[in-house]
Write a protein that holds these residues in place. Structure first.
Motif, PDB file in Angstrom:
ATOM      1  N   PHE A 166       0.835  -1.205   0.000  1.00  0.00           N
ATOM      2  CA  PHE A 166       0.000   0.000   0.000  1.00  0.00           C
ATOM      3  C   PHE A 166       0.870   1.255   0.000  1.00  0.00           C
ATOM      4  N   TRP A 167       1.965   1.232   0.761  1.00  0.00           N
ATOM      5  CA  TRP A 167       2.870   2.380   0.762  1.00  0.00           C
ATOM      6  C   TRP A 167       3.411   2.627  -0.642  1.00  0.00           C
ATOM      7  N   THR A 168       3.758   1.552  -1.326  1.00  0.00           N
ATOM      8  CA  THR A 168       4.294   1.645  -2.683  1.00  0.00           C
ATOM      9  C   THR A 168       3.208   2.079  -3.654  1.00  0.00           C
ATOM     10  N   LEU A 169       2.031   1.520  -3.496  1.00  0.00           N
ATOM     11  CA  LEU A 169       0.909   1.841  -4.373  1.00  0.00           C
ATOM     12  C   LEU A 169       0.541   3.320  -4.287  1.00  0.00           C
ATOM     13  N   GLU A 170       0.674   3.898  -3.104  1.00  0.00           N
ATOM     14  CA  GLU A 170       0.424   5.338  -2.949  1.00  0.00           C
ATOM     15  C   GLU A 170       1.301   6.135  -3.916  1.00  0.00           C
ATOM     16  N   PHE A 171       2.586   5.797  -3.994  1.00  0.00           N
ATOM     17  CA  PHE A 171       3.504   6.512  -4.881  1.00  0.00           C
ATOM     18  C   PHE A 171       3.213   6.200  -6.348  1.00  0.00           C
TER      19      PHE A 171
END
Length: 181
Positions: free
Chosen positions: A51-56
């Motif tokens: 999710f942290w990566t998907l945000e970017f």
């Protein structure tokens, strides 16, 4: 056996540079579908990091996320981990902003409804401030299309104002100024 993306996520940490590196890898290697599958699987060991990566990814290339919006709308209300909720609400904000722009993505009525309903629920629940702030911001943008949202948002912010932290109060004060114009 772990995939390359899973290894990349496991090697990542909360630092911004690490998350950006994982994002760039997912975009460059066209791993957005796999990334969303990991993020949307609440039991996967890298669910939060995904999710942290998907945000970017959504910040850089939101249009690549379009095929996964329906699945996102389904998983959004089921999220339990605060560390996944914050980037998910930020993704909602990106979607709301893009949906509001002329050349942005177009959400269906059902997608808008699902996002709005979940954002309101998150705003009135006991969530961390950062997630609530992105809920406020996204709802404010949706309120430009649906007037009733601004009335509801104003009511929630005024009612909750005395019970929250200085950070929440600051964000809600700024938004209330915009709502009262």
């Amino acid at each position: 056996m772990l995939t390359e993306l899973e290894i990349k996520l496991l090697e990542s940490d909360a630092h911004r540079t690490s998350r950006i590196s994982a994002c760039n890898y997912a975009i460059r290697k066209e791993k957005i579908e796999e990334l969303t599958q990991i993020a949307f699987n609440l039991y996967h060991q890298s669910h939060v990091m995904a999710f942290w990566t998907l945000e970017f990814v959504c910040e850089k290339k939101l249009k690549s996320f379009v095929p996964f919006i329906n699945s996102f709308c389904e998983v959004l209300p089921t999220l339990k981990n605060d560390s996944a909720i914050r980037p998910a609400t930020k993704i909602c904000f990106f979607l709301a902003k893009s949906n509001h722009r002329k050349n942005g993505i177009s959400l269906t009525h059902d997608q808008e409804h699902n996002l709005i309903e979940t954002l309101i629920d998150r705003l009135i629940q006991d969530e961390k401030v950062a997630a609530k702030v992105y809920c406020m911001k996204a709802l404010f943008v949706f309120g430009k299309k649906y007037d009733w949202i601004n009335n509801e948002l104003k009511e929630i912010l005024v009612q909750d104002f005395p019970n929250h932290s200085a950070a929440y109060k600051s964000a809600s004060r700024n938004l209330l100024k915009k709502l009262n114009k």
